[in-house]
Design an enzyme around this catalytic site. Structure first.
Site, PDB file in Angstrom:
ATOM      1  N   ASP A  67      72.253  54.810  -8.066  1.00 45.97           N
ATOM      2  CA  ASP A  67      72.111  55.646  -6.875  1.00 45.97           C
ATOM      3  C   ASP A  67      73.283  55.512  -5.910  1.00 45.97           C
ATOM      4  O   ASP A  67      74.137  54.632  -6.065  1.00 45.97           O
ATOM      5  CB  ASP A  67      70.781  55.315  -6.153  1.00 45.97           C
ATOM      6  CG  ASP A  67      70.552  53.813  -5.991  1.00 45.97           C
ATOM      7  OD1 ASP A  67      71.495  53.029  -6.199  1.00 45.97           O
ATOM      8  OD2 ASP A  67      69.424  53.430  -5.642  1.00 45.97           O
ATOM      9  N   ASP A 136      58.492  49.029  -1.063  1.00 49.70           N
ATOM     10  CA  ASP A 136      57.474  50.067  -1.265  1.00 49.70           C
ATOM     11  C   ASP A 136      57.347  50.440  -2.751  1.00 49.70           C
ATOM     12  O   ASP A 136      56.696  51.418  -3.098  1.00 49.70           O
ATOM     13  CB  ASP A 136      57.811  51.317  -0.433  1.00 49.70           C
ATOM     14  CG  ASP A 136      59.163  51.930  -0.812  1.00 49.70           C
ATOM     15  OD1 ASP A 136      59.846  51.391  -1.716  1.00 49.70           O
ATOM     16  OD2 ASP A 136      59.532  52.961  -0.219  1.00 49.70           O
ATOM     17  N   HIS A 138      59.922  51.255  -4.772  1.00 46.70           N
ATOM     18  CA  HIS A 138      60.918  52.201  -5.306  1.00 46.70           C
ATOM     19  C   HIS A 138      61.847  51.520  -6.311  1.00 46.70           C
ATOM     20  O   HIS A 138      62.105  50.327  -6.228  1.00 46.70           O
ATOM     21  CB  HIS A 138      61.704  52.917  -4.191  1.00 46.70           C
ATOM     22  CG  HIS A 138      62.679  52.104  -3.410  1.00 46.70           C
ATOM     23  ND1 HIS A 138      62.627  51.974  -2.047  1.00 46.70           N
ATOM     24  CD2 HIS A 138      63.777  51.405  -3.804  1.00 46.70           C
ATOM     25  CE1 HIS A 138      63.639  51.227  -1.640  1.00 46.70           C
ATOM     26  NE2 HIS A 138      64.349  50.866  -2.681  1.00 46.70           N
ATOM     27  N   GLU A 143      61.419  57.092  -4.374  1.00 44.39           N
ATOM     28  CA  GLU A 143      60.437  56.634  -3.401  1.00 44.39           C
ATOM     29  C   GLU A 143      59.012  57.015  -3.827  1.00 44.39           C
ATOM     30  O   GLU A 143      58.827  57.910  -4.655  1.00 44.39           O
ATOM     31  CB  GLU A 143      60.730  57.287  -2.044  1.00 44.39           C
ATOM     32  CG  GLU A 143      62.068  56.900  -1.428  1.00 44.39           C
ATOM     33  CD  GLU A 143      62.032  55.525  -0.751  1.00 44.39           C
ATOM     34  OE1 GLU A 143      61.213  54.663  -1.145  1.00 44.39           O
ATOM     35  OE2 GLU A 143      62.832  55.316   0.174  1.00 44.39           O
TER      36      GLU A 143
END
Ligand code: GLP
Length: 236
Positions: A67, A136, A138, A143
């Site tokens: 990413d 979270d 990810h 996400e």
């Protein structure tokens, strides 16, 4: 799934580097999927050491990173391209032209996503994908959401991710709000996946991701379906 609990970050980093080293030794022209964040820094240090000693040769390796932030140029010290150059690529004998990071400054981000997927396909897919995990759940920057996203895509970062990643920036206002991330298809089609995590604050998400239901609300949970997954976790 091999779920390996270790006692320290140093042990995690040595073991993760050993898994990647085995891959490069057994297939010198491997395609390595690489990750950023604080978790892989020790792993990269160990790989650099091994390369320096002459125990590892990256000259035929190709890399594809997961990413990149939208809007950060490659010379911005908060960009993932910069992170990879400093923490790994400049310390090993990989050819810079064989390293790939999504271009977060592309004029047409949608076209960049398509280019990145085509590149991974042209390379014949990923041999070993290294991953971290966000608080979270990810992976890359995929996400929590209602549906898993297949291809490389543009994402709006969760407020919790912006907050978590603010530690790398001078202030929270400087954290980009968007990113480009590899999607679930390229990750799940990697021949091997190695996920590393450390810290007590990750204990809850590790439990959910690897021992809870498979749901896009915990993106990493899809990895439970991967046929060759190694997870290395250090609570300390
Ligand atoms: C970022 C990256 C992820 C990484 C995650 C966890 O959001 N996009 O690829 O896994 O952070 O980072 P850390 O290893 O610092 O906890």
């Amino acid at each position: 799934m091999k779920y390996i609990k270790v006692k320290t970050y140093e042990e995690l980093s040595r073991k993760a580097a050993a898994v990647i080293a085995a891959q490069v030794i057994s297939k010198p022209n491997s395609v390595l999927g690489l990750a950023t964040g604080s978790s892989p820094i020790g792993t990269y240090e160990n790989l650099a050491k091994a390369c320096d000693n002459g125990d590892l040769d990256f000259s035929d390796v190709t890399s594809v990173n997961l990413d990149e932030y939208v809007g950060l140029s490659t010379d911005n010290d908060q960009s993932y391209r910069y992170f990879m150059n400093k923490n790994l690529f400049e310390k090993i004998n990989i050819k810079m032209e064989n390293t790939n990071v999504p271009n977060g400054c592309a004029a047409d981000i949608e076209a960049e996503c398509k280019r990145y997927d085509a590149l991974i396909e042209d390379l014949g897919g990923i041999d070993l994908q290294l991953l971290g995990i966000g608080l979270d759940g990810h992976i890359g920057f995929n996400e929590p959401c209602e549906e898993f996203v297949k291809g490389t895509n543009r994402v709006t970062l969760d407020p919790s991710t912006i907050e978590a990643n603010a530690r790398f920036f001078a202030s929270i206002d400087e954290v980009p709000r968007e990113a480009v991330t590899m999607g679930m298809q390229a990750i799940m089609q990697a021949k091997k996946v190695l996920l590393i995590a450390n810290g007590k604050n990750k204990a809850e998400i590790m439990e959910k991701a690897f021992f809870g239901p498979i749901t896009p609300k915990v993106p990493a949970s899809i990895l439970q379906l991967h046929p060759d997954l190694t997870v290395i976790y250090s609570e300390n």
